[in-house]
Write a protein that holds these residues in place. Structure first.
Motif, PDB file in Angstrom:
ATOM      1  N   LEU A 105       1.003  -0.825  -0.231  1.00  0.00           N
ATOM      2  CA  LEU A 105      -0.308   0.150   0.192  1.00  0.00           C
ATOM      3  C   LEU A 105       0.435   1.102  -0.155  1.00  0.00           C
ATOM      4  CD1 LEU A 105      -3.302   1.640   0.342  1.00  0.00           C
ATOM      5  CD2 LEU A 105      -2.406   1.072   2.716  1.00  0.00           C
ATOM      6  N   ASN A 106       0.850   2.095  -0.827  1.00  0.00           N
ATOM      7  CA  ASN A 106       1.526   3.103  -0.760  1.00  0.00           C
ATOM      8  C   ASN A 106       0.428   4.721  -0.719  1.00  0.00           C
ATOM      9  OD1 ASN A 106       3.060   5.162  -1.027  1.00  0.00           O
ATOM     10  ND2 ASN A 106       4.223   4.414  -3.462  1.00  0.00           N
ATOM     11  N   LEU A 107       0.314   5.259  -0.154  1.00  0.00           N
ATOM     12  CA  LEU A 107      -0.509   6.332  -0.279  1.00  0.00           C
ATOM     13  C   LEU A 107       0.830   7.577  -0.151  1.00  0.00           C
ATOM     14  CD1 LEU A 107      -2.645   5.285   3.659  1.00  0.00           C
ATOM     15  CD2 LEU A 107      -3.246   5.104   1.259  1.00  0.00           C
ATOM     16  N   ALA A 108       0.182   8.225  -1.316  1.00  0.00           N
ATOM     17  CA  ALA A 108       0.765   9.562  -1.563  1.00  0.00           C
ATOM     18  C   ALA A 108       0.694  11.030  -1.571  1.00  0.00           C
ATOM     19  CB  ALA A 108       1.642   9.159  -3.095  1.00  0.00           C
ATOM     20  N   VAL A 109       0.537  11.780  -0.587  1.00  0.00           N
ATOM     21  CA  VAL A 109       0.356  13.032  -0.780  1.00  0.00           C
ATOM     22  C   VAL A 109       0.956  14.593  -1.507  1.00  0.00           C
ATOM     23  CG1 VAL A 109      -0.924  14.808   0.952  1.00  0.00           C
ATOM     24  CG2 VAL A 109      -0.673  12.494   0.996  1.00  0.00           C
ATOM     25  N   GLU A 149      -4.072   6.706  10.822  1.00  0.00           N
ATOM     26  CA  GLU A 149      -4.734   6.415  10.315  1.00  0.00           C
ATOM     27  C   GLU A 149      -4.759   4.400   9.811  1.00  0.00           C
ATOM     28  OE1 GLU A 149      -7.887   7.971   8.990  1.00  0.00           O
ATOM     29  OE2 GLU A 149      -9.533   6.554   7.802  1.00  0.00           O
ATOM     30  N   PHE A 150      -3.770   4.474   9.275  1.00  0.00           N
ATOM     31  CA  PHE A 150      -3.322   3.436   8.265  1.00  0.00           C
ATOM     32  C   PHE A 150      -1.955   2.889   9.394  1.00  0.00           C
ATOM     33  CE2 PHE A 150      -5.764   5.772   5.341  1.00  0.00           C
ATOM     34  CZ  PHE A 150      -6.911   5.012   4.730  1.00  0.00           C
ATOM     35  N   GLY A 167      -0.030  -3.639   6.312  1.00  0.00           N
ATOM     36  CA  GLY A 167       1.304  -4.720   5.419  1.00  0.00           C
ATOM     37  C   GLY A 167       0.412  -5.619   5.443  1.00  0.00           C
ATOM     38  N   PRO A 168       0.132  -7.071   6.681  1.00  0.00           N
ATOM     39  CA  PRO A 168      -0.250  -7.795   6.697  1.00  0.00           C
ATOM     40  C   PRO A 168      -1.403  -7.915   5.804  1.00  0.00           C
ATOM     41  CG  PRO A 168       0.292  -7.018   8.814  1.00  0.00           C
ATOM     42  CD  PRO A 168       0.788  -6.248   7.746  1.00  0.00           C
ATOM     43  N   TYR A 169      -2.706  -7.170   6.653  1.00  0.00           N
ATOM     44  CA  TYR A 169      -3.585  -7.085   5.542  1.00  0.00           C
ATOM     45  C   TYR A 169      -3.179  -6.748   3.707  1.00  0.00           C
ATOM     46  CZ  TYR A 169      -8.976  -5.717   4.883  1.00  0.00           C
ATOM     47  OH  TYR A 169      -9.691  -5.476   4.399  1.00  0.00           O
ATOM     48  N   ILE A 170      -2.825  -5.717   3.301  1.00  0.00           N
ATOM     49  CA  ILE A 170      -2.872  -5.880   1.720  1.00  0.00           C
ATOM     50  C   ILE A 170      -2.171  -7.489   1.345  1.00  0.00           C
ATOM     51  CG2 ILE A 170      -1.909  -5.020   0.384  1.00  0.00           C
ATOM     52  CD1 ILE A 170      -3.730  -2.906   1.368  1.00  0.00           C
ATOM     53  N   ARG A 171      -1.447  -8.551   2.386  1.00  0.00           N
ATOM     54  CA  ARG A 171      -0.469  -8.816   1.405  1.00  0.00           C
ATOM     55  C   ARG A 171      -1.852  -9.939   1.560  1.00  0.00           C
ATOM     56  NH1 ARG A 171       4.825 -12.056   3.640  1.00  0.00           N
ATOM     57  NH2 ARG A 171       4.868 -12.988   1.991  1.00  0.00           N
ATOM     58  N   TRP A 178      -9.531  -7.762  12.664  1.00  0.00           N
ATOM     59  CA  TRP A 178      -8.939  -9.341  13.489  1.00  0.00           C
ATOM     60  C   TRP A 178      -7.074  -9.204  13.619  1.00  0.00           C
ATOM     61  CZ3 TRP A 178     -12.991 -12.679   9.565  1.00  0.00           C
ATOM     62  CH2 TRP A 178     -14.139 -12.368  10.442  1.00  0.00           C
ATOM     63  N   ILE A 179      -6.483  -8.601  12.512  1.00  0.00           N
ATOM     64  CA  ILE A 179      -5.299  -8.324  12.470  1.00  0.00           C
ATOM     65  C   ILE A 179      -5.407  -8.110  13.840  1.00  0.00           C
ATOM     66  CG2 ILE A 179      -3.208  -8.166  10.978  1.00  0.00           C
ATOM     67  CD1 ILE A 179      -4.666  -8.746   8.666  1.00  0.00           C
ATOM     68  N   GLN A 180      -5.938  -6.555  13.889  1.00  0.00           N
ATOM     69  CA  GLN A 180      -5.173  -6.018  15.390  1.00  0.00           C
ATOM     70  C   GLN A 180      -5.106  -6.483  16.412  1.00  0.00           C
ATOM     71  OE1 GLN A 180      -8.310  -2.667  13.711  1.00  0.00           O
ATOM     72  NE2 GLN A 180      -6.175  -1.226  14.102  1.00  0.00           N
ATOM     73  N   GLU A 181      -6.180  -7.258  16.397  1.00  0.00           N
ATOM     74  CA  GLU A 181      -6.806  -7.940  17.364  1.00  0.00           C
ATOM     75  C   GLU A 181      -6.202  -9.775  17.732  1.00  0.00           C
ATOM     76  OE1 GLU A 181     -11.069  -8.148  16.979  1.00  0.00           O
ATOM     77  OE2 GLU A 181     -10.573  -5.740  17.283  1.00  0.00           O
ATOM     78  N   GLY A 182      -5.389  -9.810  17.101  1.00  0.00           N
ATOM     79  CA  GLY A 182      -4.670 -11.494  17.303  1.00  0.00           C
ATOM     80  C   GLY A 182      -5.636 -12.016  17.133  1.00  0.00           C
ATOM     81  N   ARG A 183      -6.717 -12.163  15.909  1.00  0.00           N
ATOM     82  CA  ARG A 183      -7.495 -13.151  16.291  1.00  0.00           C
ATOM     83  C   ARG A 183      -6.996 -14.273  14.991  1.00  0.00           C
ATOM     84  NH1 ARG A 183     -12.937  -9.774  17.538  1.00  0.00           N
ATOM     85  NH2 ARG A 183     -14.038 -11.825  17.245  1.00  0.00           N
ATOM     86  N   ARG A 184      -6.282 -14.959  14.964  1.00  0.00           N
ATOM     87  CA  ARG A 184      -6.431 -15.616  13.328  1.00  0.00           C
ATOM     88  C   ARG A 184      -7.408 -16.496  13.385  1.00  0.00           C
ATOM     89  NH1 ARG A 184      -0.232 -18.398  12.141  1.00  0.00           N
ATOM     90  NH2 ARG A 184      -1.429 -19.806  10.920  1.00  0.00           N
TER      91      ARG A 184
END
Ligand SMILES: C[C@@]1(CC(=O)O)C2=NC(=C\c3[nH]c(c(CCC(=O)O)c3CC(=O)O)Cc3[nH]c(c(CC(=O)O)c3CCC(=O)O)/C=C3\N/C(=C\2)[C@@H](CCC(=O)O)[C@]3(C)CC(=O)O)/[C@H]1CCC(=O)O
Ligand SMILES: NC(=O)c1ccc[n+]([C@@H]2O[C@H](COP(=O)([O-])OP(=O)(O)OC[C@H]3O[C@@H](n4cnc5c(N)ncnc54)[C@H](O)[C@@H]3O)[C@@H](O)[C@H]2O)c1
Length: 257
Positions: free
Chosen positions: A136-140, A160-161, A166-170, A204-210
């Protein structure tokens, strides 16, 4: 909006830089100038695999350290138009504004893209402020109106991001490939992509709920989704989350099979 009409086409004068993402791998970037600005540009370019040539009267210590004679080379102290030979991109970043303008004119004559640290409007591209999270690349960009504001916005986006993106996009990229390889109708692919995108995978990623991720994906995709490949990817994605540097509300669950 400031609209100028030229040859029947409406051009937005306030927003004249077309945003694109380009690969700089092994592209030769000539940076003229060796101060703070050049140092920042070189650091950014190196992250994207560029080959860097520097022309400057002197270099900051950090830039000098970066010169390894191959990927980054200090090729001379004085600029002359011949420096533009066999170059892909030009960065005019000296404190000599007149010289920067000459470089920009020389680059334009050769149809080379040129970034101007001073007089950005005379250049042909500007460098945005960036937040990267894996792919993910957010360019401003403020179109050069206020680099300080671009930085402010970048800092807000960083909050915010967070790193979990990173893992989410992957994971999303992996699922897309797997689903595309299933040989389903494209309407069924689309249905699955949308159903997956609607799952709260990021939380789920943030909360570690694999385990939740595995169950949620199996509910949507059914047994067609190979659990082994998915588990292997999750093993890899989970690594940084098991270190203390990453946010993780609950300890990661053990692998579900
Ligand atoms: C995004 C970033 C990327 C990077 O450089 O890698 C970048 N500038 C950054 C920071 C920054 N630059 C400056 C300040 C001091 C505060 C201020 O002056 O506002 C700060 C803030 C800080 O560092 O706190 C001073 C400055 N910048 C330019 C001029 C010349 C002029 O405007 O005439 C002057 C005045 C020099 C003088 O004093 O005379 C010009 C440009 N700077 C650009 C990019 C392009 C437009 C981007 C956009 O569209 O907004 C553009 C047009 C050309 C280019 O360089 O490509 C990077 C943010 C990194 C981050 O995210 O932290
Ligand atoms: N684009 C940006 O983000 C940004 C930010 C701050 C400043 N600026 C502008 O960018 C320019 C550079 O800023 P800086 O902070 O890096 O300056 P600096 O003083 O730190 O460095 C200037 C560099 O230019 C080189 N140089 C000067 N004259 C030269 C010549 N005739 N031939 C070869 N090299 C020469 C010097 O050796 C030095 O390495 C300035 O014009 C400044 O106003 C741009």
């Amino acid at each position: 909006m400031r609209i100028r009409v030229e040859r029947g086409t409406e051009i937005d004068d306030e927003n004249r830089f077309y945003p694109i993402f380009v690969s700089l791998e092994d592209r030769v970037c000539l940076v003229i100038g060796g101060g703070e600005v050049a140092q920042r540009k070189v650091a950014g370019l190196l992250r994207f695999g560029a080959v860097i040539r520097i022309v400057a009267k002197d270099l900051t210590c950090r830039l000098e350290e970066r010169c390894d004679g191959t990927r980054v080379r200090w090729i001379g102290r004085d600029y002359e138009p011949g420096c533009l030979d066999a170059v892909d991109l030009v960065f005019a970043a000296t404190s000599d504004v007149e010289l920067n303008r000459r470089i920009s004119a020389d680059a334009r004559a050769r149809k080379l893209w040129c970034n101007m640290a001073s007089d950005p409007e005379m250049g042909t591209f500007i460098v945005p402020s960036m937040v990267t999270r894996g792919a993910l690349n957010l360019a401003v960009s403020t179109g050069g109106a206020s680099p300080a504001l671009a930085r402010e916005i970048r800092e807000k986006l960083e909050k915010e991001f967070g790193p979990e993106w990173g893992p989410y996009i992957r994971l999303m990229g992996y699922l897309r490939k797997v689903i595309q390889s299933m040989g389903l109708e494209s309407s069924e692919n689309q249905r699955l992509f949308r159903a997956i995108a609607a799952l709260p995978i990021l939380s789920w990623i943030q909360e570690g709920r694999r385990g939740e991720i595995l169950r949620g994906l199996q509910d949507v995709c059914g047994p067609r989704l190979g659990i082994e490949g998915l588990n292997a990817l999750l093993d890899e994605l989970w690594k940084p989350f098991s270190s203390s540097s990453q946010p993780c509300a609950t300890p990661p669950e053990p692998s579900a099979t």
